[in-house]
Scaffold this motif. Structure first.
Motif, mmCIF file in Angstrom:
data_model
loop_
_atom_site.group_PDB
_atom_site.id
_atom_site.type_symbol
_atom_site.label_atom_id
_atom_site.label_comp_id
_atom_site.label_asym_id
_atom_site.label_seq_id
_atom_site.Cartn_x
_atom_site.Cartn_y
_atom_site.Cartn_z
ATOM 1 N N GLU A 70 64.597 32.732 24.357
ATOM 2 C CA GLU A 70 63.462 32.484 23.781
ATOM 3 C C GLU A 70 62.779 33.635 23.146
ATOM 4 O O GLU A 70 61.834 33.399 22.299
ATOM 5 N N LYS A 120 60.497 36.162 18.161
ATOM 6 C CA LYS A 120 59.726 35.251 19.216
ATOM 7 C C LYS A 120 60.251 33.864 18.675
ATOM 8 O O LYS A 120 59.556 33.373 17.880
ATOM 9 N N TYR A 139 60.652 30.296 20.546
ATOM 10 C CA TYR A 139 60.886 29.409 21.849
ATOM 11 C C TYR A 139 61.349 28.159 21.652
ATOM 12 O O TYR A 139 61.192 27.213 20.555
ATOM 13 N N LEU A 186 54.649 25.051 22.680
ATOM 14 C CA LEU A 186 55.338 26.182 22.460
ATOM 15 C C LEU A 186 56.525 25.888 21.800
ATOM 16 O O LEU A 186 57.058 24.854 22.170
ATOM 17 N N GLY A 187 56.950 26.437 20.821
ATOM 18 C CA GLY A 187 58.196 26.241 19.975
ATOM 19 C C GLY A 187 58.030 25.721 18.634
ATOM 20 O O GLY A 187 58.689 25.536 17.611
ATOM 21 N N LEU A 243 55.846 29.407 31.648
ATOM 22 C CA LEU A 243 57.067 29.859 31.039
ATOM 23 C C LEU A 243 57.128 31.306 31.554
ATOM 24 O O LEU A 243 58.405 31.564 32.111
ATOM 25 N N TYR A 278 62.783 32.775 31.199
ATOM 26 C CA TYR A 278 61.971 33.843 30.271
ATOM 27 C C TYR A 278 61.522 34.820 31.370
ATOM 28 O O TYR A 278 60.336 34.557 31.677
ATOM 29 N N ALA A 304 53.740 36.896 27.224
ATOM 30 C CA ALA A 304 54.169 35.685 26.369
ATOM 31 C C ALA A 304 53.126 35.630 25.168
ATOM 32 O O ALA A 304 51.930 36.257 25.231
#
Length: 852
Positions: free
Chosen positions: A189, A204, A206, A215-216, A234, A240, A245
């Motif tokens: 991640e 970073k 995700y 997220l991502g 997470l 993770y 974060a």
């Protein structure tokens, strides 16, 4: 005393609890969708409006605690470009103040690009405005981003790190993609995105859960409360194991983003056991790296191409951009020599140079999807404008620099003289064409007054004198002269060693050969046989009905093959056919150069993806190709290659200067000047055909038409020029040899008539020499401040093992500095006289500012 001890222990206890809290960062930005939902004028206004809003919000919250102050992240440096260009200095100083007090951040990337199609030097030039901001305003830029596209190149990490990038984050769009974002989780991640030179960027990235506003995705905090919950969940998970974060990106596709609630909502969004920060993104990365940097994994993987491919839907325009990037190498090398004697020689070109950098910073945008509010023809028209702006600068610099050098070389005698210039850092022998329509009863003499081979050559309606120029020095020139046979009758001409009648007979049977190769060529320009006379090996193999330079269709359909030019140096034949598509193919063989040159012209419009296939007879092949800032092996990582085993797209590989198909005993290198992508064998989006020895070079087309992406029917274009060179070799793949072969093909020698001056010597000149053959001079250019310090920037790429490279120049050096690729100072480099040394890692590229 006991009470004091109790209070101290209580304080330490609560401090420990505070440190044990999960630290969650929210980074606010918008998504700059250049030429997708706004053109120059619209985005200028969007930028003005949002900057007004966040300047005011930031200044109004300056007295809040650092974590609660409003923060704004410009997601591309074009924002500062617009503000500096169109706003008052007082306004711009307010922007700079927030960047310096950590209430804002700006990245190196000029716009949000899809990097897979981008030549290495174009990646760097696209970040030059960031380097300018650092030098002029003292900014410390540490981040670069490439958003929404689902893939990323391996070598970009090296180019980023070499330019000063420390951090990046990636959020993707789970739309119009062939990657399995919903089914697969990422290997890591957060990790060190690491190049083949071991340079790294903290990334970073995700895993995406299928929605762009989680997220991502590329709008991780569109719903800030959801982002906080997801980060809380997470942290400390198996995937993770960290307690820090970050979630970035709020604008999504909403064009403008005005968010009051991030600042006033920080209290009610803070969950038990967490501490919430409004972030300039840098604070997250710095905190995370300080805490966990020593524990992080590295990842060195290529993920292929997705939206990068869409620039091929305007293939000839994109091809012209690529040619200009390559031509820039010679133009800037010439200019670097000229400014040692005339520092302000190119100051009048400054405006068009900056416009060219703008084009390189914006051309490879993800707006090539062309499925947004801006009409497709408007996107194509914009792309043509960027291409012309780049070409204008490169061609002008090339012409002005070559003429200026011609006016500074000492001319002796009354003969017509010209210089031949080599931009590479190794001595070369190659053909060169001088535009010439004079007396044909001549000799051509080199600087030692020896006759050199020549012939007369016609191309595109122009007449040339072609010579074989030998021993052209590194980054320098050699003088040649033209003399009438009547004036020098005692000289013996070079024997004409081509049997023209024999060549004609062999061509009538489809056979074309020199001392290196014997080719069988069909009327359609397909090469059905390439026999290497030294290796005694046939290099063409019928794979799925395709041979070499095979466009498809009936291989022997077309007009009779013609000889277009013939002589002691080279012979060119032309094949004209409607097979596959209407096209002309020119194939050139040389008497003394072991390179086969092929030029294909497509003479009709098309929309579906089209290819030139090259099927090679190489058993158990390994395919190596120049990706973006790296030379990679086209196999999965699990097979010993560089491609990710999952979450990649595998049907099209980046094709920059070359691709090589080899085994331990022999191989073949293909140099490519115009195309951006190839398909290996029967590769699909989900599977890389790593065992094939066939490459299919993408001419162009609307690759993802079924997803309604790209420009239909090439926006009406009906002429496409693509050129290659083929050279076989004994032994396994050698990346130095492959790159040098490709660069000699794509960066030809230049010649110009000498006018005469007093600054440079008559016979020959060399500015730079290097002590190791594996270190290639990638760029030699006037520094961005060249009019004040006569500095030149030399960028070297080491294709060998770790080395301490010695670099020698013609004249004593005032000062040498190592700089980033965008010319920001790193530190002094010791130099003695006219030489200096620097340590290079394998595959590393480094840049130096040299004062002469």
């Amino acid at each position: 005393m006991k009470k004091l001890l109790f209070i101290s222990l209580l304080f330490l206890h609560f401090q420990s609890l505070s440190q044990d809290k999960k630290r969650l960062y929210l980074g606010n930005d918008t998504h700059t969708d250049w030429m997708y939902n706004g053109d120059y004028d619209k985005w200028k206004q969007y930028i003005f409006d949002m900057t007004d809003f966040y300047l005011g919000l930031g200044e109004g919250t300056i007295k809040e605690s650092p974590e609660a102050r409003s923060k704004w992240n410009y997601d591309s440096s074009i924002w500062l470009y617009m503000l500096e260009k169109h706003k008052s200095p007082e306004y711009f100083n307010r922007v700079l103040a927030q960047l310096k007090n950590n209430q804002a951040s700006v990245p190196y990337n000029f716009i949000l690009p899809t990097y897979g199609a981008t030549p290495a030097e174009a990646v760097i030039r696209g970040m030059y405005y960031g380097g300018y901001l650092e030098r002029k305003y003292g900014l410390d830029i540490d981040i670069a981003v490439a958003q929404e596209n689902a893939t990323i190149p391996l070598g970009l990490s090296s180019l980023w790190a070499g330019s000063g990038v420390k951090y990046s984050w990636k959020g993707v769009c789970n739309c119009a993609t062939y990657t399995n974002l919903k089914k697969e989780k990422r290997n890591h991640e957060i990790y060190y995105y690491t190049g083949l030179d071991d340079q790294k960027v903290l990334m970073k990235w995700y895993s995406n859960n299928g929605w762009n506003a989680e997220l991502g995705g590329y709008a991780e905090i569109l719903e800030p409360t959801i982002a906080v919950i997801q980060m809380d969940t997470l942290c400390g998970s198996k995937r993770y194991p960290y307690r820090i974060a970050g979630a970035f990106g709020k604008g999504w596709d909403n064009i403008v983003n005005y968010s009051y609630d991030l600042q006033w909502g920080i209290g009610h969004r803070t969950r038990p056991g967490t501490q919430l920060f409004l972030s300039n993104q840098m604070d997250f990365f710095q905190d995370f790296e300080k805490t966990y940097g020593s524990q992080l994994p590295k990842e060195t993987l290529a993920y292929g191409n997705e939206w990068d491919l869409l620039s091929a839907s305007l293939s000839e325009v994109s091809g012209k951009v690529k040619r200009s990037v390559e031509k820039l190498r010679t133009a800037e090398a010439l200019a670097s020599i000229v400014i040692t004697q005339e520092p302000d020689a190119f100051k009048p070109l400054e405006d068009i140079k900056q416009r060219a950098y703008f084009a390189l910073g914006t051309y490879w945008i993800h707006g090539w999807t062309a499925d947004g509010p801006i009409k497709r023809h408007e996107v194509a028209t914009w792309a043509r404008g960027e291409q012309k702006a780049l070409q204008r600068y490169v061609d002008t610099l090339y012409q002005v620099a070559s003429k200026k050098l011609a006016n500074k070389i000492i001319k002796t005698g009354d003969l017509e003289q010209f210089y031949v210039f080599n931009a590479m850092n190794w001595e070369r022998a190659d053909y060169v064409n001088l535009e010439y329509d004079g007396d044909k009863k001549i000799y051509v003499l080199n600087s030692e007054d020896k006759i050199v081979p020549h012939q007369f050559y016609e191309q595109n309606g122009k007449k040339y004198l072609q010579i074989l120029a030998q021993k052209i020095p590194s980054v320098g020139y050699k003088k040649f002269s033209i003399i009438s046979k009547m004036k020098k009758s005692n000289l013996n001409p070079v024997a004409q060693n081509i049997d023209e009648i024999a060549v004609m007979k062999k061509l009538q049977n489809g056979i074309f050969e020199n001392k290196f190769y014997k080719l069988n060529i069909t009327k359609a320009g397909v090469i059905t046989s390439l026999f290497d006379k030294k290796l005694k090996h046939e290099f063409v193999k019928n794979i799925d009905g395709k041979f070499m330079n095979d466009l498809g269709g009936t291989v022997d359909e077309g007009s009779p093959i013609e000889i277009e030019n013939q002589g002691i140096i080279s012979t060119t034949i032309v094949c004209k056919s409607n097979s596959g598509m209407k096209h002309e193919t020119r194939i050139t063989l040389f008497n003394d150069i072991p390179r086969i040159e092929i030029q294909n012209k497509i003479l009709q419009n098309f929309g579906e993806p089209k290819f030139f296939s090259h099927s090679f007879n190489v058993e158990n092949p390994e395919i190596w190709h120049e990706e973006v800032g790296a030379v990679v092996k086209a196999k999965y990582a699990s097979e010993g290659g560089h491609y990710a085993d999952k979450l990649g797209r595998y049907d099209y590989q980046t094709l920059n200067h070359f691709v090589d198909v080899s085994n331990e005993k022999l191989g073949v290198t293909v140099s490519n000047t115009d195309a951006y992508f190839m398909k290996i064998g029967n590769s699909t989006s989900e599977k890389l055909d790593s065992k094939s020895s066939q490459i299919n070079i993408l001419i162009g087309g609307q690759v993802d038409k079924e997803k309604n992406l790209g420009i239909p029917m090439q926006d009406g274009d009906s002429l496409f020029v693509q050129s290659y060179a083929i050279q076989t070799h004994e032994g396994k793949f050698d990346q130095t040899n492959a790159m040098k072969m490709a660069m000699e093909h794509q960066t030809p020698l230049l010649c110009e008539k000498i006018i005469g001056g007093k600054e440079f010597p008559t016979n020959q000149f060399s500015l730079i020499q290097t002590e190791d053959r594996s270190a290639i001079l990638w760029t030699l250019k006037p520094s961005e401040e060249s009019t004040t310090n006569k500095g030149i920037v030399a960028r070297f790429w080491n294709f060998g093992d770790d080395m301490n490279l010695g670099i020698n120049l013609l004249s004593p050096l005032e000062k040498v500095e190592e700089v980033t690729h965008v010319e920001t100072r790193i530190g002094d480099v010791p130099n003695v006289g006219n030489s200096f040394k620097s340590k290079f890692k394998k595959n590393q590229m480094k840049s130096f500012l040299i004062g002469l």
